[in-house]
Scaffold this motif. Structure first.
Motif, mmCIF file in Angstrom:
data_model
loop_
_atom_site.group_PDB
_atom_site.id
_atom_site.type_symbol
_atom_site.label_atom_id
_atom_site.label_comp_id
_atom_site.label_asym_id
_atom_site.label_seq_id
_atom_site.Cartn_x
_atom_site.Cartn_y
_atom_site.Cartn_z
ATOM 1 N N PRO A 212 55.194 43.520 35.077
ATOM 2 C CA PRO A 212 54.599 42.254 34.503
ATOM 3 C C PRO A 212 53.333 42.525 34.247
ATOM 4 C CG PRO A 212 54.602 42.158 36.991
ATOM 5 C CD PRO A 212 55.080 43.625 36.672
ATOM 6 N N MET B 247 36.013 51.431 50.564
ATOM 7 C CA MET B 247 35.898 50.767 49.706
ATOM 8 C C MET B 247 36.900 51.253 48.361
ATOM 9 S SD MET B 247 31.909 50.573 48.677
ATOM 10 C CE MET B 247 31.947 50.183 46.817
ATOM 11 N N MET B 248 37.122 52.604 48.350
ATOM 12 C CA MET B 248 38.382 52.925 47.598
ATOM 13 C C MET B 248 39.577 52.514 48.283
ATOM 14 S SD MET B 248 36.840 56.637 46.729
ATOM 15 C CE MET B 248 38.176 57.514 46.019
ATOM 16 N N ILE C 156 38.102 49.943 39.459
ATOM 17 C CA ILE C 156 39.211 50.683 39.670
ATOM 18 C C ILE C 156 39.668 51.764 38.871
ATOM 19 C CG2 ILE C 156 41.714 50.410 40.413
ATOM 20 C CD1 ILE C 156 40.823 47.694 41.523
ATOM 21 N N THR D 205 55.476 34.943 28.909
ATOM 22 C CA THR D 205 54.662 34.536 29.962
ATOM 23 C C THR D 205 53.720 33.236 29.768
ATOM 24 O OG1 THR D 205 52.691 35.788 29.156
ATOM 25 C CG2 THR D 205 54.067 36.906 30.755
ATOM 26 N N ARG E 23 32.111 57.718 53.968
ATOM 27 C CA ARG E 23 33.201 57.122 54.688
ATOM 28 C C ARG E 23 33.289 55.614 54.166
ATOM 29 N NH1 ARG E 23 35.206 58.299 59.685
ATOM 30 N NH2 ARG E 23 33.670 59.865 59.940
ATOM 31 N N TYR F 161 55.422 33.764 36.681
ATOM 32 C CA TYR F 161 55.243 32.787 35.678
ATOM 33 C C TYR F 161 56.140 31.710 35.570
ATOM 34 C CZ TYR F 161 52.227 36.435 33.809
ATOM 35 O OH TYR F 161 51.021 37.421 33.777
ATOM 36 N N ILE G 158 49.448 40.349 43.179
ATOM 37 C CA ILE G 158 48.824 40.593 41.948
ATOM 38 C C ILE G 158 50.057 41.448 40.870
ATOM 39 C CG2 ILE G 158 47.051 41.936 40.769
ATOM 40 C CD1 ILE G 158 45.436 41.483 43.016
ATOM 41 N N ILE G 159 50.644 42.312 41.789
ATOM 42 C CA ILE G 159 51.871 42.906 40.982
ATOM 43 C C ILE G 159 52.779 42.060 40.386
ATOM 44 C CG2 ILE G 159 53.769 44.502 41.329
ATOM 45 C CD1 ILE G 159 52.069 46.625 41.990
ATOM 46 N N ARG G 160 53.169 40.943 40.918
ATOM 47 C CA ARG G 160 54.054 40.020 40.572
ATOM 48 C C ARG G 160 53.679 38.681 40.566
ATOM 49 N NH1 ARG G 160 58.214 41.442 38.329
ATOM 50 N NH2 ARG G 160 59.136 43.517 38.736
ATOM 51 N N PRO G 161 52.735 38.330 39.630
ATOM 52 C CA PRO G 161 52.249 37.128 39.495
ATOM 53 C C PRO G 161 53.515 36.006 38.766
ATOM 54 C CG PRO G 161 51.330 38.398 37.384
ATOM 55 C CD PRO G 161 52.196 39.006 38.426
ATOM 56 N N TYR H 50 46.496 35.350 33.416
ATOM 57 C CA TYR H 50 45.781 34.081 33.017
ATOM 58 C C TYR H 50 44.388 34.019 33.565
ATOM 59 C CZ TYR H 50 49.769 32.104 30.517
ATOM 60 O OH TYR H 50 50.670 31.961 29.479
ATOM 61 N N LEU I 228 44.227 46.341 47.000
ATOM 62 C CA LEU I 228 44.081 45.163 46.104
ATOM 63 C C LEU I 228 45.024 45.400 44.951
ATOM 64 C CD1 LEU I 228 41.905 43.129 46.838
ATOM 65 C CD2 LEU I 228 40.689 43.653 44.847
ATOM 66 N N ILE I 229 45.174 46.616 44.590
ATOM 67 C CA ILE I 229 46.001 46.804 43.407
ATOM 68 C C ILE I 229 47.413 46.631 44.030
ATOM 69 C CG2 ILE I 229 46.830 48.456 41.353
ATOM 70 C CD1 ILE I 229 44.445 49.993 42.067
ATOM 71 N N ILE J 175 37.582 55.098 38.739
ATOM 72 C CA ILE J 175 38.092 55.964 39.948
ATOM 73 C C ILE J 175 39.475 56.461 39.557
ATOM 74 C CG2 ILE J 175 38.930 56.252 42.363
ATOM 75 C CD1 ILE J 175 37.043 54.045 42.888
ATOM 76 N N PHE K 192 47.206 44.453 37.166
ATOM 77 C CA PHE K 192 47.709 45.644 37.521
ATOM 78 C C PHE K 192 48.029 46.429 35.965
ATOM 79 C CE2 PHE K 192 51.262 48.688 37.870
ATOM 80 C CZ PHE K 192 50.771 49.727 38.705
ATOM 81 N N SER L 95 40.159 48.677 47.422
ATOM 82 C CA SER L 95 40.688 48.496 45.971
ATOM 83 C C SER L 95 42.074 48.772 45.842
ATOM 84 C CB SER L 95 39.833 49.145 45.149
ATOM 85 O OG SER L 95 38.932 50.221 45.536
#
Lengths: 366, 263, 327
Positions: free
Chosen positions: B132, A14-15, B76, A86, A9, A32, A27-30, B216, A21-22, B79, B136, A18
């Motif tokens: 981007p 944890m999975m 990640i 970037t 569990r 610039y 994170i997907i669209r930092p 960065y 998190l992805i 997995i 990711f 994460s």
């Protein structure tokens, strides 16, 4: 105890975390391109932490630094990013500058927008190496040249590139092959920078071929063709080589550390280049970049940090006073040797690159 | 059991194993020795020793955050790559599928392309599909590179799996999925662990893809490359030594846990 | 049969009741799962779709996509394109490879080098894998493996520099020989084919070790015992029993090592000498070099890709024999 005994569990949790998190949008669209951000690609330790922090505090601009180790990769990255870069500021070495410009990767800067432009040392204000079609490309940082290094314990003094071909040091020399083709051309009495060969391809080809054949004939002199400063330093330190063509920076750093080598500019002459901060074409944060340049030139400490890190001489005025005697001695050369430096020109780059690339491949394959 | 007895071949094999251990470890021990050298450049002899490089590294925020970031990415990647890799391996080893060979060859593509070329093409590709650069993109790039290792490892093992095992499970009432999780996956065990080690390893060690796809935030290899470009120094050796000790410790801990849970 | 050494127990050891109290059991009883399974069990197409969807999408999107991108570049007359340039397509880059011995020779060199390295790695690693899989007590296997795995976490660049410290003129080997009074002048070992092979095997031995181990470990001891009872000597046992049964591991280990070694780039650059220039270096030069030669670099990568995949395919067919129906 839960930590010590991860169950399925907790593993799943944890999975899941994460995965979340992805998927996090930040994170997907930092972004610039946004207000108050400046993206810089540069070498490790070029920008002292204290300076960056102070700049962030003074201006409210967040500085993001991407470390690079190699001009080729930096070029490839910018080229692959195309019109949607970037990064705002890149650190370009002079022998590569024309390539960056030819590929439309840089934009000219306006010195009038840099309030501290006058803090550049005399010869570097609008240095011809950075001017193209009347426009200035880049803020000069450091000046270097291609020098000859010899281990003073094992070799005799010499003021000629001929030392690189002295049979006594067979198997104990090294050079950056693409740079050394130019130097060999100079050594043999040709124009290694191809300025004299505009519209004269046959003459140029003959000159390159002469240098190529000479290097192939002396290929057994060479221990290794190297690429990076760390490599040549390690080879000198390990005594794998006694004589080398190197850029002045890596050699000066070894001298600063007390290693018994001598750096000189042989009588046949050599080529010089500048490192500069350049504004990327289509850079998202131009205004922030200008603020950064102004702060940069106001601070000779930054110039000193760059000199310590790279071994190259600073283009900022006032840096000299901040260096130790040993550091100063490592980068100082007699006047008459300095006079032998010829800076890379802007003309005829395509022909030069084309012919030298080919000669390099032929020497390697021989 | 007689094969565990002492006999000449086994003595030779034991010697060979330890020679191989020496081959792997001696260079690294030199590297560790250099990390204590009180000098700015690394070479023999070592005249005086110091701990200052370790003090410097441990206090280096950039190093610590790079390690954490690299670990997060590797976790990640491992997995995702394992899941995708096993899936592809199942497909490519299924008797009923036409064109298995082509699927397998295509699945292996990313292992063959030299890193830099893959990195550049990936960079252009993600621009084309409007992803981007950043965390990711790094994860994507590493995963694409890692999947073939899982596929190859898993297929090796799958090929030798007697189909009677799955058939038996089905006879006992398991559907395809239960059979997969209960029979196939455990059978794949060692191969999967091997594949996961590859994934984590290639991800943590990857420099060129990270450079092209990253944003960065610095990963460990990026930091080390950037430091090396300023000259090899004992500081870099100290970093590598710390990473090694940490991995060794984690490995030992995991091994003990596995053993205990089995007993 | 299943000797899940590395994963540990947990799967086989428990009673059936414990099994179905696990999450798998819960999922298996849920109505959603039942429904889906019902559909899948009845519908062959749906089953195929589940099996096919993710792999095919992944391969098409992430494996083929970037390669097509490369293929496209390799056909262009110049790239990166400037603003407003029209792309011009040409096959000239591919012709270049076959016209010029300049590129052809390093390529052959690279191919031969990788084959030799693969063979050398197999010879070096096989006894080690066998030792771990069959000679030592099963309880120590993980430890023995772990010991070998640790060095690989130091990172490629660090390991390359450690090899330099071992083999340099003032490296450990020369220093030792000099201390022992066996030599006056250092033996130049670095920047030769020797140092290059030493380093590359050092970097990629793991890619051979794990597949070999995983296939040797599962050879039943009873077979070896039986062979010994029938009077087979050690050599014969190896040739007739162990070698054929570990063939899968050999095939996958060699494939991994070959594919990796033909693409290695950093190590040859740092450990090789003036006469060991190999193909990836040339490709890198085309990308990195002072002129825009991306199309040529892309074309050469594609050629390298096709030839190395073909080599591996042939190898799998020849060594893998009849029961490997891969290619």
């Amino acid at each position: 105890m839960t930590l010590r005994n991860p169950t399925r569990r907790t593993t799943l949790k944890m999975m899941g975390t994460s995965a979340g998190l992805i998927a996090a949008p930040s994170i997907i669209r930092p972004a610039y391109a946004q207000d108050n951000v400046l993206n810089i690609t540069t070498y490790d330790k070029f920008l002292p932490e204290g300076f960056v922090e102070q700049f962030e505090k003074d201006t409210g601009i967040e500085v993001r630094i991407r470390l690079t180790d190699d001009q080729g990769k930096q070029y490839n990255l910018l080229a692959a990013e195309g019109a949607d870069p970037t990064t705002d500021i890149v650190t370009v070495a002079g022998h590569r500058l024309s390539q960056f410009m030819a590929s439309d990767l840089l934009q000219p800067i306006d010195p009038a927008r840099i309030s501290t432009w006058d803090n550049l040392a005399g010869p570097y204000k609008g240095a011809p190496q950075l001017v193209r079609k009347g426009e200035v490309y880049g803020v000069p940082l450091l000046a270097g040249f291609e020098g000859m290094v010899r281990n003073t314990d094992y070799t005799k003094p010499s003021d000629s590139w001929g030392l690189m071909f002295d049979p006594e040091y067979k198997g104990f020399t090294t050079y950056i092959i693409s740079d050394f083709v130019s130097i060999t051309m100079k050594y043999l009495g040709y124009d290694g920078d191809f300025v004299a060969y505009v519209d004269k391809p046959e003459e140029a080809q003959a000159a390159v071929n002469a240098a190529r054949d000479f290097l192939i004939e002396h290929k057994d002199m060479v221990r290794k063709f190297y690429d990076g400063g760390a490599e040549v330093q390690q080879m000198l330190v390990n005594e794998d080589v006694y004589v080398a063509q190197t850029w002045s920076g890596p050699a000066a750093k070894l001298i600063m550390d007390g290693f018994p080598i001598e750096l000189s500019i042989p009588k046949e002459g050599t080529y010089g280049f500048l490192y500069s901060f350049n504004l990327v074409n289509h850079a998202p944060n131009v205004d922030a970049a200008y603020k950064f340049f102004s702060a940069l030139l106001a601070n000779p400490e930054v110039g000193a940090a760059m000199t310590r890190q790279s071994g190259f001489a600073s283009a900022f005025s006032g840096v000299d006073k901040l260096l130790t005697d040993r550091e100063r001695a490592a980068i100082a050369l007699p006047e008459e040797q300095i006079a032998r430096i010829q800076f890379f020109a802007e003309e005829n780059r395509d022909m030069k690159n084309e012919m030298i690339d080919r000669a390099v491949a032929e020497i390697k394959a021989a | 059991m007689r094969f565990y007895m002492k006999n000449p071949q086994n003595v030779f094999l034991t010697g060979f194993y330890w020679a191989f251990v020496a081959y792997l470890f001696v260079p690294l021990m030199l590297m560790t020795a250099m990390s204590f050298k009180d000098s700015n450049f690394i070479s023999f002899p070592i005249d005086s020793f110091t701990m200052k490089w370790y003090v410097q590294v441990v206090q280096d925020e950039q190093f610590l955050s790079a390690v954490g970031y690299s670990l997060m990415i590797a976790f990640i990647v491992t997995i995702v790559a394992t899941a995708v890799g096993v899936w592809i391996a199942l497909l490519a080893s299924n008797e009923a599928i036409w064109g298995k060979a082509i699927i397998f060859a295509l699945a292996c593509l990313p292992a063959v392309v030299p890193g830099m070329i893959q990195a550049i093409s990936m960079r252009i590709f993600i621009r084309a599909i409007d992803v981007p650069t950043g965390t990711f993109a790094i994860i994507l790039g590493h995963t694409v590179h890692a999947v073939p290792f899982v596929v190859i490892m898993a297929m090796t093992r799958l090929r030798s799996m007697p189909s009677s095992l799955v058939d038996a499970a089905r006879d006992l009432g398991a559907d395809n999925f239960i059979a997969f999780f209960r029979v196939t996956l455990p059978y794949l065990g060692p191969a999967l662990v091997g594949g996961m080690i590859f994934c984590a390893l290639t991800s943590i060690d990857d420099f060129v893809r990270t450079f092209f796809l990253g944003g960065y935030q610095t990963t460990l290899p990026m930091l080390i490359f950037a430091k090396i470009s300023g000259g090899m120094s004992p500081e870099i050796n100290a970093m590598a030594t710390l990473v090694l000790i940490a991995t060794g410790a984690i490995g030992l801990y995991a091994e003990r846990r596995v053993r205990r849970s089995r007993n | 049969m299943t000797n899940d050494v590395l994963t540990g127990g947990g799967q086989g050891a428990r009673t059936s009741r414990a099994r179905y109290s696990s999450w798998i059991g819960k999922v298996a009883r849920s109505p959603f799962y039942r429904g889906t399974i019902g559909l899948l069990a009845e519908n062959r197409v749906a089953r195929l779709v589940v099996l096919l969807a993710v792999p095919l999408a992944w391969i098409a999107f992430f494996n083929i996509g970037p390669i097509l991108q490369m293929g496209n570049i390799s056909l262009l007359a110049n790239y990166p394109l400037m603003d407003g340039d029209e792309p011009v397509y040409t096959l000239a880059q591919y012709a270049l490879f076959f016209q010029e011995s300049l590129y052809f020779v390093p390529f052959l060199r690279s191919l031969v080098f990788s084959l030799v390295v693969t063979a050398a790695t197999l010879v070096v690693v096989y006894p080690v894998a066998y030792y771990i899989g069959k000679v030592i007590r099963p309880a120590s296997r993980n430890k023995a493996l772990l010991l070998l795995l640790t060095p690989f976490w130091a990172g490629e660049i660090i390991r390359v520099f450690s090899v330099i410290m071992l083999l340099a003129n003032r490296g450990a080997v020369n220093a030792l020989l000099r201390e022992l009074g066996m030599i006056d002048r250092p033996i130049p070992m670095l920047y030769t084919y020797f140092s290059l092979s030493f380093g590359v095997v050092y970097l990629i031995a793991l890619y051979m070790l794990l597949p070999l181990y995983s296939s040797i470990e599962k050879i039943p001891n009873s077979l070896l015992d039986a062979a010994a009872d029938l009077g087979a000597g050690p050599l014969q046992r190896f040739r007739r029993v162990i070698l054929p049964l570990s063939r899968d591991g050999i095939v996958s280990g060699c494939s991994l090592v070959f594919l990796t070694s033909i693409g290695v780039f950093a190590a040859p650059l740092l450990l090789g000498g003036p006469n060991t220039v190999i193909f990836p270096e040339i490709i890198a030069q085309l990308f990195h070099g002072s002129n825009d030669k991306w199309p040529a670099g892309a074309a050469f990568s594609i050629i390298m890709l096709l030839i190395s995949l073909t080599t591996v395919g042939l190898f799998m067919r020849v060594v893998g024999g009849r029961n490997v129906k891969l290619m």
